[in-house]
Design an enzyme around this catalytic site. Structure first.
Site, PDB file in Angstrom:
ATOM      1  N   ASP A  37       1.343  -3.316 -11.812  1.00  0.00           N
ATOM      2  CA  ASP A  37       2.711  -3.314 -11.297  1.00  0.00           C
ATOM      3  C   ASP A  37       3.312  -4.712 -11.389  1.00  0.00           C
ATOM      4  O   ASP A  37       4.487  -4.885 -11.704  1.00  0.00           O
ATOM      5  CB  ASP A  37       2.732  -2.859  -9.827  1.00  0.00           C
ATOM      6  N   TYR A  40       4.453  -5.429 -14.836  1.00  0.00           N
ATOM      7  CA  TYR A  40       5.650  -4.634 -15.120  1.00  0.00           C
ATOM      8  C   TYR A  40       6.868  -5.311 -14.498  1.00  0.00           C
ATOM      9  O   TYR A  40       7.922  -5.433 -15.131  1.00  0.00           O
ATOM     10  CB  TYR A  40       5.456  -3.224 -14.558  1.00  0.00           C
ATOM     11  N   ASP A  41       6.690  -5.770 -13.257  1.00  0.00           N
ATOM     12  CA  ASP A  41       7.798  -6.431 -12.564  1.00  0.00           C
ATOM     13  C   ASP A  41       8.280  -7.656 -13.339  1.00  0.00           C
ATOM     14  O   ASP A  41       9.465  -7.952 -13.384  1.00  0.00           O
ATOM     15  CB  ASP A  41       7.373  -6.850 -11.149  1.00  0.00           C
ATOM     16  N   SER A  86      15.553   7.174  -1.247  1.00  0.00           N
ATOM     17  CA  SER A  86      14.445   6.220  -1.138  1.00  0.00           C
ATOM     18  C   SER A  86      14.621   5.440   0.164  1.00  0.00           C
ATOM     19  O   SER A  86      15.562   5.657   0.904  1.00  0.00           O
ATOM     20  CB  SER A  86      14.426   5.297  -2.349  1.00  0.00           C
ATOM     21  N   LEU A  87      13.703   4.538   0.407  1.00  0.00           N
ATOM     22  CA  LEU A  87      13.739   3.772   1.655  1.00  0.00           C
ATOM     23  C   LEU A  87      14.048   2.321   1.349  1.00  0.00           C
ATOM     24  O   LEU A  87      13.620   1.787   0.336  1.00  0.00           O
ATOM     25  CB  LEU A  87      12.377   3.847   2.358  1.00  0.00           C
ATOM     26  N   GLU A 118       5.176   5.487  11.144  1.00  0.00           N
ATOM     27  CA  GLU A 118       4.138   6.225  10.417  1.00  0.00           C
ATOM     28  C   GLU A 118       3.532   5.349   9.322  1.00  0.00           C
ATOM     29  O   GLU A 118       4.187   4.448   8.829  1.00  0.00           O
ATOM     30  CB  GLU A 118       4.693   7.478   9.742  1.00  0.00           C
ATOM     31  N   LYS A 120       2.743   4.483   5.579  1.00  0.00           N
ATOM     32  CA  LYS A 120       3.413   4.868   4.338  1.00  0.00           C
ATOM     33  C   LYS A 120       2.346   5.132   3.288  1.00  0.00           C
ATOM     34  O   LYS A 120       1.744   4.205   2.742  1.00  0.00           O
ATOM     35  CB  LYS A 120       4.353   3.755   3.882  1.00  0.00           C
ATOM     36  N   ASP A 122       0.397   5.979  -0.080  1.00  0.00           N
ATOM     37  CA  ASP A 122       0.649   5.637  -1.475  1.00  0.00           C
ATOM     38  C   ASP A 122       0.306   6.842  -2.338  1.00  0.00           C
ATOM     39  O   ASP A 122      -0.805   6.993  -2.823  1.00  0.00           O
ATOM     40  CB  ASP A 122      -0.209   4.426  -1.861  1.00  0.00           C
ATOM     41  N   ARG A 141       9.602  14.369  -6.606  1.00  0.00           N
ATOM     42  CA  ARG A 141      10.856  13.717  -6.263  1.00  0.00           C
ATOM     43  C   ARG A 141      11.688  13.415  -7.509  1.00  0.00           C
ATOM     44  O   ARG A 141      12.915  13.500  -7.488  1.00  0.00           O
ATOM     45  CB  ARG A 141      10.570  12.410  -5.514  1.00  0.00           C
ATOM     46  N   GLU A 178       4.317  13.764   1.315  1.00  0.00           N
ATOM     47  CA  GLU A 178       3.678  12.885   0.339  1.00  0.00           C
ATOM     48  C   GLU A 178       2.346  13.497  -0.065  1.00  0.00           C
ATOM     49  O   GLU A 178       1.503  13.774   0.790  1.00  0.00           O
ATOM     50  CB  GLU A 178       3.470  11.505   0.986  1.00  0.00           C
ATOM     51  N   TYR A 230       6.380  14.753   6.064  1.00  0.00           N
ATOM     52  CA  TYR A 230       6.970  13.646   6.830  1.00  0.00           C
ATOM     53  C   TYR A 230       8.421  13.870   7.234  1.00  0.00           C
ATOM     54  O   TYR A 230       9.010  13.024   7.909  1.00  0.00           O
ATOM     55  CB  TYR A 230       6.793  12.308   6.116  1.00  0.00           C
ATOM     56  N   LYS A 296      11.424   5.077  11.606  1.00  0.00           N
ATOM     57  CA  LYS A 296      12.600   5.952  11.628  1.00  0.00           C
ATOM     58  C   LYS A 296      13.178   5.987  13.026  1.00  0.00           C
ATOM     59  O   LYS A 296      12.416   6.110  14.005  1.00  0.00           O
ATOM     60  CB  LYS A 296      12.209   7.377  11.199  1.00  0.00           C
ATOM     61  N   LYS A 320       6.663  -3.053   4.147  1.00  0.00           N
ATOM     62  CA  LYS A 320       5.563  -3.051   3.183  1.00  0.00           C
ATOM     63  C   LYS A 320       4.562  -4.158   3.457  1.00  0.00           C
ATOM     64  O   LYS A 320       4.923  -5.224   3.968  1.00  0.00           O
ATOM     65  CB  LYS A 320       6.123  -3.243   1.767  1.00  0.00           C
ATOM     66  N   CYS A 414     -23.356 -33.247 -13.898  1.00  0.00           N
ATOM     67  CA  CYS A 414     -22.859 -32.819 -12.597  1.00  0.00           C
ATOM     68  C   CYS A 414     -21.622 -33.641 -12.221  1.00  0.00           C
ATOM     69  O   CYS A 414     -21.665 -34.870 -12.256  1.00  0.00           O
ATOM     70  CB  CYS A 414     -23.945 -33.010 -11.552  1.00  0.00           C
ATOM     71  N   CYS A 417     -22.678 -36.049  -9.181  1.00  0.00           N
ATOM     72  CA  CYS A 417     -23.646 -37.148  -9.232  1.00  0.00           C
ATOM     73  C   CYS A 417     -23.978 -37.583 -10.658  1.00  0.00           C
ATOM     74  O   CYS A 417     -24.713 -38.549 -10.849  1.00  0.00           O
ATOM     75  CB  CYS A 417     -24.931 -36.761  -8.493  1.00  0.00           C
ATOM     76  N   CYS A 432     -27.141 -28.328 -11.027  1.00  0.00           N
ATOM     77  CA  CYS A 432     -27.312 -29.768 -11.109  1.00  0.00           C
ATOM     78  C   CYS A 432     -28.772 -30.081 -10.868  1.00  0.00           C
ATOM     79  O   CYS A 432     -29.382 -29.562  -9.937  1.00  0.00           O
ATOM     80  CB  CYS A 432     -26.437 -30.444 -10.059  1.00  0.00           C
ATOM     81  N   CYS A 438     -28.021 -35.849  -5.299  1.00  0.00           N
ATOM     82  CA  CYS A 438     -26.662 -35.342  -5.493  1.00  0.00           C
ATOM     83  C   CYS A 438     -25.980 -35.175  -4.139  1.00  0.00           C
ATOM     84  O   CYS A 438     -26.513 -34.508  -3.261  1.00  0.00           O
ATOM     85  CB  CYS A 438     -26.710 -34.005  -6.217  1.00  0.00           C
TER      86      CYS A 438
HETATM   87  O1  JCF Z   1       4.286   8.158   3.329  1.00  0.00           O
HETATM   88  C1  JCF Z   1       5.262   7.973   2.643  1.00  0.00           C
HETATM   89  N1  JCF Z   1       5.081   7.476   1.431  1.00  0.00           N
HETATM   90  C2  JCF Z   1       6.638   8.248   3.145  1.00  0.00           C
HETATM   91  C3  JCF Z   1       7.724   8.208   2.285  1.00  0.00           C
HETATM   92  C4  JCF Z   1       6.832   8.573   4.495  1.00  0.00           C
HETATM   93  C5  JCF Z   1       8.097   8.847   4.970  1.00  0.00           C
HETATM   94  O2  JCF Z   1       8.276   9.149   6.238  1.00  0.00           O
HETATM   95  C6  JCF Z   1       9.226   8.807   4.122  1.00  0.00           C
HETATM   96  C7  JCF Z   1       9.021   8.493   2.752  1.00  0.00           C
HETATM   97  C8  JCF Z   1      10.128   8.469   1.923  1.00  0.00           C
HETATM   98  C9  JCF Z   1      11.389   8.762   2.446  1.00  0.00           C
HETATM   99  N2  JCF Z   1      10.468   9.091   4.602  1.00  0.00           N
HETATM  100  C10 JCF Z   1      11.536   9.063   3.783  1.00  0.00           C
HETATM  101  C11 JCF Z   1      12.831   9.372   4.339  1.00  0.00           C
END
Ligand code: JCF
Length: 677
Positions: A37, A40-41, A86-87, A118, A120, A122, A141, A178, A230, A296, A320, A414, A417, A432, A438
């Site tokens: 990632d 890529y960034d 998205s968030l 909660e 998040k 992956d 999504r 998720e 979620y 939230k 994050k 070395c 020494c 060494c 030493c």
């Molecule tokens: O666990 C997650 N990746 C996650 C994504 C959890 C959430 O409560 C989310 C989300 C993406 C959008 N809630 C929203 C509104």
């Protein structure tokens, strides 16, 4: 700006766009990323920078103009009943505070707001449509507006109810969640794939996406996929639903949908940050990977009041964790000497934030490891730091290697020494050989020298060695014999009485044995047993110090690695000087500690190999008898072997001896050689 410049920018933009499209395809369609990632960034940022300088070169199909993943044409496309937003992201407490401030301002509240927090996960977001309590469609999504129809695949998830329990659900309900792959399942699956010679997945996220987006739902069914609900999409304004997010999650659970058990209601910024910290601390042991936490606003009425900005709700925030991988450049490679003399390459990096800390040095472990990863000065590398784990170089980004990237050689001397660095064949670690002199190894050498089974200097412990070295009074073992009681008593926390005791213990240690002395020198690979064998073989120190690697290998149990260490140690002028000063200070051993052969034996100077079982004496006894007569015992038969003593059930060594024409002795002949008269 000139025309050639513009043409150059266009060419570079084309190159970056093609690369990004390629990597998008690998990531989103093949679920098989070729780069991290972080890499890529970098590509994306380079493109954004160029486009910012040349806005007229921006085209609607540039990767910078798109958000989210491209749907694969392999699946039917579906439009979500309500866009999947998205968030907003935050990486710092300050950003969380700003979020909370905006929420309170808009809601017009002074006191702390109640949030639902909660983990998040992956994985990948999905939308599930339930009509009259029955699952009718499931979709990824995608870009948030439309995604892929993966109903058949989602139906294979055992944790996904095809019918909702109870009866108080809205007739038309969109559940969002998720899909993820638990760590344990990911590892087991990758191992299976590897054994089957198939492609393994880079991480649980890719594994989840790749498993869900299978054309054959039977493949998905065999993958260890899980999911958590979620939130709600369409149908969320049903007046029969509870008035807070947290209670709604409870309702989802009541309908038989899995909800993450770590979700919790918290109060105000303090509650948010405490939750973030707690999940970070538990992150490594969670059964699934998370890349942050989600906050939230709990009251649904407040969520509605807050509404949305462009593509994200104002009432939610993803906080994050720091990325665990980063890209940086190798500025230099230094070699560090550890307390046991191990010479370790360390990459000096352009400082980079990774895993929440700034990293500017990273160990490359040993020379082979550095060569295996092919790390060179000037290289761009991916650095990883997960949790509290020590940062490491994952790999070199070969495409970024400059023409003048320099390979790094193992130093011959070395850096501490100047003594020779030795790396016996087959050993990963270079060391060494200036052990006694030493600075990097000083304390360790002294601790070993004084230890009970070496020179046995009672009372000379770690703390005292530390103080003596740090105060500059002692550099090497020979300095110990020049210490006086007043000098010791001057050290902090040292009573006069114990100072006198230690001086007496040092004085007593002068009378020792050759094996103890050899062991005390701390020569790599020379333990007590080898020290005894060396003493018996050479009889005294001078012939041992003069022996080359070949002569040393005539000693039983001394192979190429041990002999290289011994020879290098005694070759080192600093070590020889310390030994000379030790002897001058009066360290001595009885000459009788070495049983010299009483009369010339036919075994004197002969190389003997023992094989099979002797009736009258054990292998150890036979060996001792040979050594006592000035012979050497080795493990394997070669052309240089003088005798092979073959007992009962002698095996391949006997065959080899015959093949090489080496004299073979049976037990009787061997006993006769032991008693020539
Ligand atoms: O666990 C997650 N990746 C996650 C994504 C959890 C959430 O409560 C989310 C989300 C993406 C959008 N809630 C929203 C509104």
């Amino acid at each position: 700006m000139s025309v050639p410049e513009r043409a150059q920018a266009q060419a570079e933009i084309d190159r970056l766009r093609a690369a990004i499209r390629h990597h998008d395809h690998c990531y989103y369609v093949l679920d098989a990323p070729e780069i991290s990632d972080a890499e890529y960034d970098i590509l994306m940022r380079e493109l954004q920078a160029l486009e910012a300088n040349w806005p007229d070169l921006i085209t609607p199909d540039s990767p910078t103009q798109r958000v989210g993943g491209a749907p694969s044409p392999a699946f039917g496309s579906v439009t979500h009943p309500e866009p999947m937003l998205s968030l907003d992201n935050a990486f710092s407490a300050a950003e969380v505070e700003a979020f909370d401030r905006r929420v309170r301002e808009r809601l017009g509240v002074d006191g702390p707001v109640t949030y639902c927090a909660e983990p998040k996960l992956d994985g990948l977001a999905v939308s599930l449509l339930y009509e009259n309590g029955r699952l009718v469609r499931g979709a990824t999504r995608g870009d948030g507006v439309s995604g892929e129809d993966v109903t058949a695949n989602l139906r294979t998830l055992p944790s996904l109810p095809l019918r909702l329990a109870g009866g108080d659900w809205p007739a038309f309900l969109e559940v969002r969640g998720e899909v993820y792959m638990p760590r344990a399942g990911f590892l087991a699956m990758n191992q299976r794939l590897q054994e089957a010679g198939e492609r393994v997945f880079a991480n649980p996220r890719n594994a989840a996406a790749g498993s869900l987006r299978q054309l054959d739902a039977r493949v998905t069914a065999r993958r260890p996929l899980r999911w958590f609900a979620y939130g709600l999409g369409a149908g969320s304004n049903d007046p029969a639903l509870p008035d807070t997010h947290f209670k709604r999650l409870g309702r989802l659970r009541g309908w038989g949908l899995p909800v993450c058990p770590l979700n919790r209601r918290v109060s105000g910024v303090a509650g948010l940050l405490a939750y973030h910290g707690e999940m970070q601390a538990r992150r490594a042991e969670l059964p699934f990977e998370i890349d942050g936490v989600v906050y939230k606003v709990d009251a649904v009425a407040s969520q509605q009041h807050l509404g949305f900005v462009s593509r994200a709700p104002r009432w939610a925030l993803a906080h994050k964790y720091a990325a665990e991988e980063a890209v940086t450049r190798v500025l230099a490679v230094a070699f560090q000497v550890g307390r046991t003399g191990a010479v370790t390459p360390v990459a000096r990096l352009a400082p980079v934030a990774v895993g929440g800390v700034i990293v500017s040095n990273v160990s490359l472990h040993n020379f082979d490891e550095m060569r295996r990863k092919d790390v060179r000065i000037g290289d761009t590398v991916i650095v990883r730091r997960a949790g509290d784990v020590i940062p490491e170089v994952v790999r070199v980004v070969i495409e970024e290697r400059p023409d003048d990237a320099a390979e790094v050689a193992l130093p011959t001397q070395c850096p501490e020494c100047g003594a020779a660095v030795v790396r016996p064949e087959g050993e990963a670690i270079a060391r060494c050989s200036g052990q006694l002199a030493c600075p990097a190894q000083r304390k360790e050498a002294l601790r070993h020298f004084a230890s009970r089974r070496a020179m046995d200097i009672d009372g000379l412990g770690d703390k005292l060695i530390e103080a003596l070295v740090d105060s500059g009074r002692v550099h090497d073992p020979a300095d110990l014999y020049g210490l006086g009681a007043p000098e010791l008593a001057a050290l902090p926390r040292m009573a006069e009485k114990s100072a006198a005791n230690i001086v007496a213990a040092i004085a007593r240690s002068r009378a020792t044995t050759l094996p103890r002395f050899l062991y005390a020198l701390g020569i790599r690979e020379v333990g007590e047993a080898t020290a005894r064998t060396l003493a018996a073989h050479f009889g005294d120190l001078p012939p041992l110090m003069a022996a080359d690697a070949e002569a040393l290998q005539a000693v039983s149990d001394v192979g190429p690695v041990v002999s290289a260490h011994i020879a290098a140690f005694f070759r080192e002028p600093h070590n020889r000087e310390v030994i000379a000063r030790l002897l001058a200070a009066g360290v001595h051993w009885p000459a009788t500690s070495v049983p010299a052969p009483a009369k010339a034996s036919p075994l004197q100077g002969k190389r003997v190999v023992l094989t099979g079982t002797l009736a009258g004496l054990t292998r150890e006894q036979a060996k001792a008898e040979i050594l006592a007569r000035g012979g050497a015992v080795s493990e394997s038969v070669s052309a240089r072997t003088d005798y092979v003593v073959a007992g009962e059930a002698a095996g391949s060594k006997l065959d080899k001896a015959r093949a090489l024409g080496v004299t073979v002795l049976d037990e009787a002949a061997f006993l006769a050689l032991l008693q020539p008269d």
